[in-house]
Design an enzyme around this catalytic site. Structure first.
Site, mmCIF file in Angstrom:
data_model
loop_
_atom_site.group_PDB
_atom_site.id
_atom_site.type_symbol
_atom_site.label_atom_id
_atom_site.label_comp_id
_atom_site.label_asym_id
_atom_site.label_seq_id
_atom_site.Cartn_x
_atom_site.Cartn_y
_atom_site.Cartn_z
ATOM 1 C CB SER A 91 -0.646 -0.250 0.963
ATOM 2 O OG SER A 91 -1.373 1.263 1.017
ATOM 3 C CE1 TYR A 96 -4.379 -2.533 5.278
ATOM 4 C CE2 TYR A 96 -3.403 0.381 4.874
ATOM 5 C CZ TYR A 96 -3.186 -1.208 4.178
ATOM 6 O OH TYR A 96 -4.267 -1.259 3.097
HETATM 7 P P1 NAI Z 1 -11.491 -5.283 0.434
HETATM 8 O O1 NAI Z 1 -12.192 -5.124 1.682
HETATM 9 O O2 NAI Z 1 -12.754 -5.727 -0.752
HETATM 10 O O3 NAI Z 1 -10.444 -7.037 0.110
HETATM 11 C C1 NAI Z 1 -9.309 -7.902 0.555
HETATM 12 C C2 NAI Z 1 -10.231 -9.011 0.896
HETATM 13 O O4 NAI Z 1 -8.895 -9.625 1.650
HETATM 14 C C3 NAI Z 1 -11.947 -9.800 1.222
HETATM 15 O O5 NAI Z 1 -12.600 -10.204 0.635
HETATM 16 C C4 NAI Z 1 -11.159 -10.230 2.721
HETATM 17 O O6 NAI Z 1 -12.211 -11.123 2.720
HETATM 18 C C5 NAI Z 1 -10.171 -10.728 2.834
HETATM 19 N N1 NAI Z 1 -9.285 -11.407 3.578
HETATM 20 C C6 NAI Z 1 -9.460 -10.683 5.272
HETATM 21 N N2 NAI Z 1 -8.836 -11.428 5.864
HETATM 22 C C7 NAI Z 1 -8.477 -12.497 5.187
HETATM 23 C C8 NAI Z 1 -8.224 -13.649 5.824
HETATM 24 N N3 NAI Z 1 -7.423 -13.649 7.209
HETATM 25 N N4 NAI Z 1 -7.916 -14.754 5.120
HETATM 26 C C9 NAI Z 1 -8.122 -14.925 3.777
HETATM 27 N N5 NAI Z 1 -8.977 -13.181 3.027
HETATM 28 C C10 NAI Z 1 -8.694 -12.906 3.695
HETATM 29 O O7 NAI Z 1 -10.309 -4.894 0.110
HETATM 30 P P2 NAI Z 1 -9.471 -4.540 -1.157
HETATM 31 O O8 NAI Z 1 -8.958 -2.967 -1.354
HETATM 32 O O9 NAI Z 1 -9.740 -4.532 -1.832
HETATM 33 O O10 NAI Z 1 -7.282 -4.725 -0.549
HETATM 34 C C11 NAI Z 1 -6.913 -5.908 -0.901
HETATM 35 C C12 NAI Z 1 -5.945 -5.046 -1.075
HETATM 36 O O11 NAI Z 1 -5.649 -3.942 -1.632
HETATM 37 C C13 NAI Z 1 -5.298 -5.712 0.841
HETATM 38 O O12 NAI Z 1 -4.437 -6.092 1.297
HETATM 39 C C14 NAI Z 1 -5.546 -4.123 1.329
HETATM 40 O O13 NAI Z 1 -4.498 -3.556 1.983
HETATM 41 C C15 NAI Z 1 -4.534 -3.441 0.189
HETATM 42 N N6 NAI Z 1 -4.864 -1.741 -0.187
HETATM 43 C C16 NAI Z 1 -5.960 -1.827 -1.145
HETATM 44 C C17 NAI Z 1 -5.866 -0.325 -0.929
HETATM 45 C C18 NAI Z 1 -7.535 0.776 -0.926
HETATM 46 O O14 NAI Z 1 -7.857 1.781 -1.051
HETATM 47 N N7 NAI Z 1 -8.356 -0.455 -1.159
HETATM 48 C C19 NAI Z 1 -4.704 0.768 -1.021
HETATM 49 C C20 NAI Z 1 -3.885 -0.096 -0.922
HETATM 50 C C21 NAI Z 1 -3.639 -1.479 -0.575
#
Ligand code: NAI
Length: 248
Positions: A143, A157
């Site tokens: 991130s 985070y």
């Molecule tokens: P999101 O919350 O939609 O996706 C995260 C996914 O990870 C969800 O489907 C959730 O169920 C899953 N997850 C969480 N804990 C888990 C576990 N213990 N085991 C298996 N799956 C698990 O959010 P997003 O934004 O799509 O996030 C994806 C990645 O992108 C994350 O690593 C987040 O930190 C990163 N990110 C997101 C940003 C944003 O602005 N949306 C910015 C920078 C990084």
């Protein structure tokens, strides 16, 4: 060689966009999910509808036994993994460091750091030419927070993503001559549901004015960079980062 991809946390957001784009690029895709089987199945169905190959497997990446089981199931159902996207990640309600208890820190660090390490470990065991594998590529979803620190919101985070950056560099160098490339993307403010976990579903709308491009990003814009890093187009790229943050 068939391309077999595991996307952790692939049932929504950046993970789902990555899984769908990968299927379009002829990867057989495993969508790992934590709890929402229905959402994961929907992605699988849409990939199959488009003529692709996909499965959904439940696993908590923070659990060592779950991760071992996830990779074993992929071995059996799709074949040995050739690509891993360490996408699963969590954040918690916005607050200052002085309010963070040990339980919260454990949750964040366990999922975001240990989860990524465990998945990378299982991938390396299967990809490394040292272990008889045929190589592969890993992309970690870090991130922009790792550079910015997220003061007043979630320094925990941000620090977990700092660890992912360091892991990317170290692991990339460790396995560079074993056929494995390891890179990371650093998204900025992307429209996904993660911001609701921070207590501010519309966070991107509030903060987009601080982005040089004056807008938030879409999950597909991150997915495209991830797929490039996984592809042979990026054959000499390892231990590298792509910032997808509109200049932030
Ligand atoms: P999101 O919350 O939609 O996706 C995260 C996914 O990870 C969800 O489907 C959730 O169920 C899953 N997850 C969480 N804990 C888990 C576990 N213990 N085991 C298996 N799956 C698990 O959010 P997003 O934004 O799509 O996030 C994806 C990645 O992108 C994350 O690593 C987040 O930190 C990163 N990110 C997101 C940003 C944003 O602005 N949306 C910015 C920078 C990084």
């Amino acid at each position: 060689m068939e391309k077999v991809l595991i996307v952790t946390g692939g049932s929504r957001g950046i993970g789902a966009a990555t899984a769908c784009l990968a299927a379009e690029q002829s990867y057989a895709v495993c969508i790992n999910y934590l709890r929402n089987q229905e959402a994961a199945n929907k992605i699988v169905d849409s990939i199959k509808h488009g003529g692709g190959r996909a499965i959904a497997i439940a696993a908590d990446v923070a659990s060592e036994t779950d991760v071992i089981d996830l990779f074993n199931q992929v071995d059996q159902q799709l074949g040995k993994v050739t690509a891993l996207v360490n996408n699963a990640g969590i954040l918690e309600p916005q607050t200052r460091v002085e309010n963070m208890d040990a339980a919260r820190l454990q949750r964040i660090l366990t999922t975001n750091i240990i989860g990524s390490f465990l998945c990378a470990r299982e991938a390396v065991k299967r990809m490394s030419t040292k272990h008889g594998g045929r190589g592969g590529a890993i992309v970690n979803v870090s991130s922009a927070a790792s550079r910015l620190g997220s003061p007043g919101e979630y320094v925990d985070y941000a620090a977990s993503k700092g660890a992912i950056d360091t892991m990317t560099i170290g692991l990339a160098k460790e396995v560079a001559d074993e056929g494995i490339r390891v890179n990371a993307v650093r998204p900025g403010f992307i429209y996904t549901d993660i911001h609701a976990s921070g207590g501010e579903p519309n966070r991107v709308e509030r903060v987009k004015e601080f982005v040089p491009m004056k807008r938030g990003g879409q999950a597909i814009e991150v997915a495209k960079a991830i797929l490039w890093l996984l592809s042979d187009e990026a054959s000499y790229t390892t231990a590298s980062f792509i910032d997808i943050s509109g200049g932030k």
